[in-house]
Enzyme design. Sequence first.
Site, PDB file in Angstrom:
ATOM      1  N   LYS A 177      -1.951 -10.258 -12.487  1.00 47.32           N
ATOM      2  CA  LYS A 177      -2.413 -11.122 -11.395  1.00 47.32           C
ATOM      3  C   LYS A 177      -3.581 -10.383 -10.762  1.00 47.32           C
ATOM      4  O   LYS A 177      -3.408  -9.503  -9.925  1.00 47.32           O
ATOM      5  CB  LYS A 177      -1.315 -11.381 -10.365  1.00 47.32           C
ATOM      6  CG  LYS A 177      -1.797 -12.227  -9.173  1.00 47.32           C
ATOM      7  CD  LYS A 177      -0.797 -12.238  -8.045  1.00 47.32           C
ATOM      8  CE  LYS A 177      -1.352 -12.927  -6.804  1.00 47.32           C
ATOM      9  NZ  LYS A 177      -2.516 -12.237  -6.204  1.00 47.32           N
ATOM     10  N   CYS A 286      -6.121   4.209  -0.996  1.00 49.53           N
ATOM     11  CA  CYS A 286      -4.888   4.755  -0.430  1.00 49.53           C
ATOM     12  C   CYS A 286      -4.889   6.273  -0.412  1.00 49.53           C
ATOM     13  O   CYS A 286      -4.021   6.883   0.199  1.00 49.53           O
ATOM     14  CB  CYS A 286      -3.667   4.237  -1.185  1.00 49.53           C
ATOM     15  SG  CYS A 286      -3.607   4.757  -2.911  1.00 49.53           S
ATOM     16  N   GLU A 387      -2.430   2.182   8.812  1.00 45.55           N
ATOM     17  CA  GLU A 387      -3.534   2.183   7.856  1.00 45.55           C
ATOM     18  C   GLU A 387      -4.647   1.246   8.321  1.00 45.55           C
ATOM     19  O   GLU A 387      -4.409   0.066   8.579  1.00 45.55           O
ATOM     20  CB  GLU A 387      -3.044   1.756   6.474  1.00 45.55           C
ATOM     21  CG  GLU A 387      -4.106   1.888   5.400  1.00 45.55           C
ATOM     22  CD  GLU A 387      -3.576   1.553   4.015  1.00 45.55           C
ATOM     23  OE1 GLU A 387      -3.528   2.449   3.156  1.00 45.55           O
ATOM     24  OE2 GLU A 387      -3.210   0.384   3.799  1.00 45.55           O
TER      25      GLU A 387
END
Length: 505
Positions: A177, A286, A387
Amino acid sequence: MADIKRMKYCIGGEWLESKTEKYMPVTDSSTGEVIAEVPQCTPEECEAAVTAAQEAFPAWSRMSISKRVQYLFKWRDVMYAHKEELAVLCAKELGKTLSEARGDVQKAIEPTEEACAIPALIEGDAAMQVTTNYDTASYRFPLGVVAGIVPMNFPAMIPWGWMVPLAIACGNTVVLKANSQTPLTSMRMLELFYEEAGFPKGVVNLVTSSRVEAEIFLTDPRVKAVTFVGTTGVGKHIYQIAAASGKRVQAQCEAKNHALVLEDCDLEATVNAVINSTYGCAGMRCMALPVVCVQESIADDFVALLKKKAEEMKVGCAYDESTKLGPVVSAKHKAKICSWIQTGIDEGAELVLDGRSIVVPGFENGFFVGPTILDHVKPGMTVGDREIFGPVTCVKRVKDYEEGIQIMNANPFANGSCIFTNSGYYARKFAMDTDGGMVGINVGIPVPTAYFPFSGNKDSFFGDLHVLGKDGVHFFTRAKTITTHWFDEHSAKEAVKTWEGSTEQ
């Protein structure tokens, strides 16, 4: 105005027009222009992708390991041949600088090279005469169909480095995906995968959709494993639903990586590393370094030098070779980052450098955020704990090592962490004390090579086996242990004991 190309989805090696009425825009992040539209594939089309992967699985999984490796060697060469083309495409749709985009593609090649070593990586174990006249061997077998759910920030590395190479090397087939914001690089790679590397049709399939249509990948019994990279909220949902459906799950999630800078560090080398790790990829990774815990005795000097070097960075068009900081992925993401900066100010942090109002001449509609520094970020301020995913540095001043490690480990995320020091004692102590799964000693981005696992902890990862390295091989395979006994004239007449082949024999 850029030409807007309407993209297709790929199942069984064929690119097909979607029956959907909903298409999602892909922008050039440097100009703000829409350059393509991708389909929000229907549930039936997502199901058809699983069917194509399931149909391709028997032949691919039974193909010899040696033959699968030959395909992978060819695929590695194809990626190298098209590296610059893919890097430019990545820079356009995402906003990475050309240097960063080349690294993105390289990080797809590197795990492919690891996957070429699968004959050694997938070896089992065997022993003869484990008990009298009994032999035992353990083998690794492919799982079946694997679903990969891709984030926006690494359109080459994550689908084509973390997900595809080891999965197919182990004999599985894949449904990707692709992320609807940055699908073009991955789509072009799939074209090359079939057209130039010549893989059998259906080994890798690709759709674009919303979360609603993709829910089938979490529950369809034909999907045996799900590998995901994205936000923690979505990762937890995927882990809970897919695991409850009997699937293996790797969910790599958010991070708020911290560095601890001690007074004995090499100050300029440390600031250079922080500049690279914080503002590289515009902070949209990340393994960025958005928080720096600096020992109070050198904090003023550190912040002054960080500001100076950050102000010297050229912010500009992603595909201009001289650019050092490109745009973020979308107008929506830019607004989110700017909102976080304001939150930091409202919470009491000192705004040392503000990148919200930056304008790049000739690219006024691009999604640019300049380097931003917030100093005196205190424990409990959300800007220092959540974050942001942008080019924002939060400085937390600490008295000593003990206060720094305590603040770092209090964070719910533990993807990576690093220390800057010339003390072997504190470096070793930090490696043992930190909760971070990937640890840097004077290294701002401690991402391991593909031969080692990408090993986040706490709310940065949900699952048991990480991507890459031996973990990756074990995630994409299941063990079968086979015990064999051949009867001779004497043993054929013996009564069978309760535990055949027990250590009493």
